[in-house]
Design a protein around this motif. Structure first.
Motif, PDB file in Angstrom:
ATOM      1  N   ARG A  89      11.418   1.534  -9.489  1.00 44.85           N
ATOM      2  CA  ARG A  89      11.243   0.089  -9.350  1.00 44.85           C
ATOM      3  C   ARG A  89      12.594  -0.623  -9.435  1.00 44.85           C
ATOM      4  N   ILE A 114       3.987   3.827  -3.144  1.00 44.30           N
ATOM      5  CA  ILE A 114       5.277   3.130  -3.071  1.00 44.30           C
ATOM      6  C   ILE A 114       5.431   2.446  -1.724  1.00 44.30           C
ATOM      7  N   GLU A 162       3.702  -0.746  -1.946  1.00 41.67           N
ATOM      8  CA  GLU A 162       4.484  -1.715  -2.714  1.00 41.67           C
ATOM      9  C   GLU A 162       5.555  -2.369  -1.846  1.00 41.67           C
ATOM     10  N   CYS A 163       6.252  -1.544  -1.058  1.00 40.08           N
ATOM     11  CA  CYS A 163       7.293  -2.077  -0.171  1.00 40.08           C
ATOM     12  C   CYS A 163       6.689  -2.989   0.891  1.00 40.08           C
ATOM     13  N   SER A 179       8.283  -6.207 -11.684  1.00 37.79           N
ATOM     14  CA  SER A 179       7.145  -5.577 -12.355  1.00 37.79           C
ATOM     15  C   SER A 179       7.552  -4.222 -12.923  1.00 37.79           C
TER      16      SER A 179
END
Length: 737
Positions: free
Chosen positions: A107, A136, A139-140, A442
């Motif tokens: 992160r 991930i 998330e991106c 986060s």
């Protein structure tokens, strides 16, 4: 070009310094453990001329020589920065750990970067993209970060690049698999006796050129008559994918009408789509052959990074406020703007001390500046908030074990700062006369407890300082001094994270600790009413001790605490001693009456007693009150209460059944399920905390790395009798004590 870059970076021990954000590219490498990220970084460094053909820096070390723990564990456990120069740009490569236990480091890398390079190994089986990598990617996607994919391990037997790119399109492309397409196809060399044909070059689909790496040096040539037809289908699909993302709405009609779109237009549209994060090219890479200076696909990859990935100018600066929360106007990536930098990683060096990896979002950071340190809202994890001024020490760029000095660090760039004694990961560095606070990113919640104790008295003396340093380095770790169990508990993300924490305590801070069984904070309560007398009468010459009190105890509803009622009549217990009885009762309740756990949810009524005109005292009635409560516990059943947590588990739909079955096996009660986006379900359950000590590890195994959960304490409930009996036996004092 690579040799010149090496001279400039290494000369006089100084790193290449970027003067404008437009010449900077910040790229984080993401991928599962073992996918080849670190090897790829070393291959890129070789191609850029930053290391020699043996993969070594000027001092003879390699880029991966900087951390002994990583050597011992044979895997990356922390974020590392490798700055390179290529095509007139400074490229900051951030190599993030692939193991799920080090998500905090990942992160941090995502925060510091402007684009992500997903590394996928061709040596994987059919499920070539692990679930953690998919999470991930999502998330991106949620923050619009540009992404590309690199397929590694092409030199491994049984690789199938075509199949793998198709899998990547299905997984990463979602509803639009044509947004994930290869830019190059591998050229296979002669087949070996075991049937393996290694990749020796690449075919550029747009240029129709072959880039031959078979000699260790990149050579360009034309395809032969047998190769040309094979690339047309893939080339046409790539062109259609690029045109679909083009801002020129007439381009598709022209292409479908038979017009041959010129290469310059296609490349320009490709680069724009990649920078916007709407098109994700797939490339291939392999390490350099022995004696070679360029790994397969490394030139193409570096060109994509410099030409297709965005500059810091194209990415928004995180929201800023004053340290007290007052909103501030949005900042831009301007070297002349207000200073706003963020500590994205904290490490310790035995010679330099604390080292802070800093991303500068606005302004310019210089050595010897005095900056304001603000942050960072993680007090619950053992990280104090900061609001102090500090002097910046030297600025440098890490390169293996070397530390190459930097004259300054402009907006968009990354640098290491030495000896910031207060700043921790997540803190903001700003001008002392204009303090700012950058909104934090986060952080994953640590949910695996590790109870520890010092091995010796000498270790006990060093433990507090060692834990403080450990917490300063790692914001994903939570340090707890449990007041109920009297244990020191490190909350970690998983077993590998736990092992690294113990190793760092031992090797870096010289503290030997032992892991001990973790205890949950139990409670006790009366299961039925009881009466008892507390009699404390002693005579040993002079003033004696005399106090007698009669009490009634009855259970109350959960959450009621301890209630004390005085119903003494006739002055049997003098008024001045009634508070003493209450004090003794409450002190005994805090110590417990069955298994050493606090007593809760009862009403204690003082109904009678006796006093002596000379021998009664405050201390005597305190003792009598405690004795009365213990006697009442001997006359009535006492229940052990265990904490119950509300657990929320987010998993793909295919794992809902196994998760619910597993929770039921942990004495959990599933209270509901909710749809949480396409293909995801949120399972809600109430589960005793004693049953989920290792759930962070077990859920990862159960869901193949795709599940996440949170836990929140909700109440205490009676423990089943057979488990309560076991706990009581464990807490009984051994003979001889």
């Amino acid at each position: 070009m690579g040799d010149k870059a090496n001279t400039r970076i290494g000369a006089a021990g100084r790193a290449a310094t970027a003067d404008q954000p437009s010449s900077i590219r910040n790229v984080v490498l993401v991928g599962h453990s073992g996918s080849g990220k670190t090897t790829l970084v070393e291959a890129l460094a070789l191609t850029a001329g930053a290391v020699n053909r043996a993969g070594r820096v000027e001092d003879g070390t390699t880029l991966s020589d900087h951390d002994e723990i990583e050597h011992r564990q044979q895997r990356s456990v922390q974020l590392s920065l490798v700055p390179l120069e290529w095509g007139g740009c400074k490229i900051n490569l951030l190599d993030a750990p692939g193991y799920a236990d080090f998500t905090g480091e990942l992160r941090a890398g995502l925060r510091a970067a402007d684009a992500a390079l997903f590394v996928v190994s061709a040596a994987q089986e059919a499920d070539a993209v692990p679930g953690s990598t998919r999470l991930i990617w999502e998330e991106c996607a949620a923050v619009g970060m540009p992404r590309a994919i690199v397929v590694t391990h092409l030199d491994t037997a049984r690789t199938d690049f075509e199949r793998l790119t198709r899998v990547c399109g299905e997984i990463f492309g979602g509803d639009d698999p044509d947004a994930v397409l290869p830019l190059y196809l591998p050229v296979l060399g002669p087949e070996s006796p075991d049937g393996h044909a290694p990749a020796t070059g690449l075919v550029g689909l747009l240029t129709r050129k072959i880039f031959d790496y078979s000699t260790g040096e990149r050579k360009e040539k034309e395809p032969d008559d047998t190769q040309a037809p094979l690339i047309e289908e893939a080339r046409n699909r790539l062109i259609e994918g690029i045109i679909a993302e083009s801002e020129d709405e007439t381009l598709m009609d022209r292409y479908l009408g038979g017009e041959d779109i010129d290469l310059k237009t296609l490349v320009a549209d490709l680069e724009k789509a990649v920078a916007r994060g709407t098109f994700h090219p797939v490339l291939a890479a392999a390490p350099a052959a022995p004696g070679g200076s360029q790994g397969l696909g490394t030139v193409e990859l570096l060109d994509l990074v410099t030409r297709g990935f965005p500059t810091p100018l194209e990415r928004p600066v995180p929201e800023v406020t004053t340290p007290h929360g007052t909103p501030r106007p949005a900042l831009t990536c301007d070297p002349e703007g207000p200073l706003a930098a963020e500590v994205v990683k904290t490490a310790s060096d035995p010679y330099v001390g604390r080292i802070s990896l800093v991303r500068v979002f606005s302004g310019t950071l210089r050595p010897d500046d005095t900056v304001h340190v603000s942050g960072h809202g993680l007090a619950d994890r053992g990280h104090e908030d900061h609001d102090v001024d500090e002097r910046v020490g030297a600025l440098f760029a890490p390169f293996g074990k070397q530390q190459r000095q930097m004259n300054h660090c402009v907006a968009g760039d990354l640098a290491c700062v030495a000896k910031l004694s207060h700043a921790e990961t997540g803190d903001t560095l700003s001008a002392k006369d204009d303090p700012l606070l950058i909104a934090p990113w986060s952080m994953p919640d640590p949910l695996l407890p590790l109870a520890i104790e010092a091995r010796s008295k000498a270790d006990e003396d060093k433990l507090s300082q060692g834990l403080a340093r450990l917490a300063a380095e790692d914001p994903t770790m939570r340090l707890e001094q449990n007041q109920d169990t009297h244990q020191v508990v490190l909350w970690c993300l998983g077993e590998a994270h736990r092992d690294v924490a113990l190793e760092r305590l031992r090797s870096r801070y010289g503290v030997q600790v032992d892991a001990i069984p973790h205890k949950v904070a139990l409670r006790e309560t009366f299961a039925a009413p009881a009466t008892a007398r507390g009699r404390h009468v002693k005579q040993s010459g002079g003033h004696g001790q005399f106090a007698i009190c009669d009490i009634q105890v009855e259970p109350l509803p959960p959450g009621s605490g301890i209630e004390f009622v005085d119903k003494v009549v006739g002055g049997a217990v003098p008024r001045q001693f009634i508070p003493s009885v209450e004090k003794g009762v409450r002190a005994q309740a805090a110590r417990g009456v069955a298994a050493g756990n606090p007593l809760v949810d009862i009403r204690v009524t003082l109904v009678d007693g006796k006093a002596h005109s000379v021998d009664s005292s405050d201390a005597a009635f305190q003792t009598a009150g405690a004795l009365a409560l213990r006697e009442a516990a001997a006359n009535a059943p006492v229940s052990l209460l265990e904490p119950v947590a509300e657990v929320q588990v987010l998993v793909p739909d295919e794992y809902v059944g196994p998760v619910m079955s597993d929770l039921s096996g942990r004495r959990g009660r599933v209270v509901g399920t909710d749809q949480a986006g396409p293909g995801r379900t949120l399972v809600r359950a109430d589960v005793p905390e004693i049953e989920i000590d290792r759930y962070a590890v077990d859920l990862r195994s159960l869901s193949h790395g795709t599940g996440r959960f949170s836990r929140t304490f909700v109440r205490h409930e009676p423990m089943p009798p057979h488990i309560a009996d076991k706990v009581r036996k464990e807490n009984q004092p051994t003979s001889g004590r």
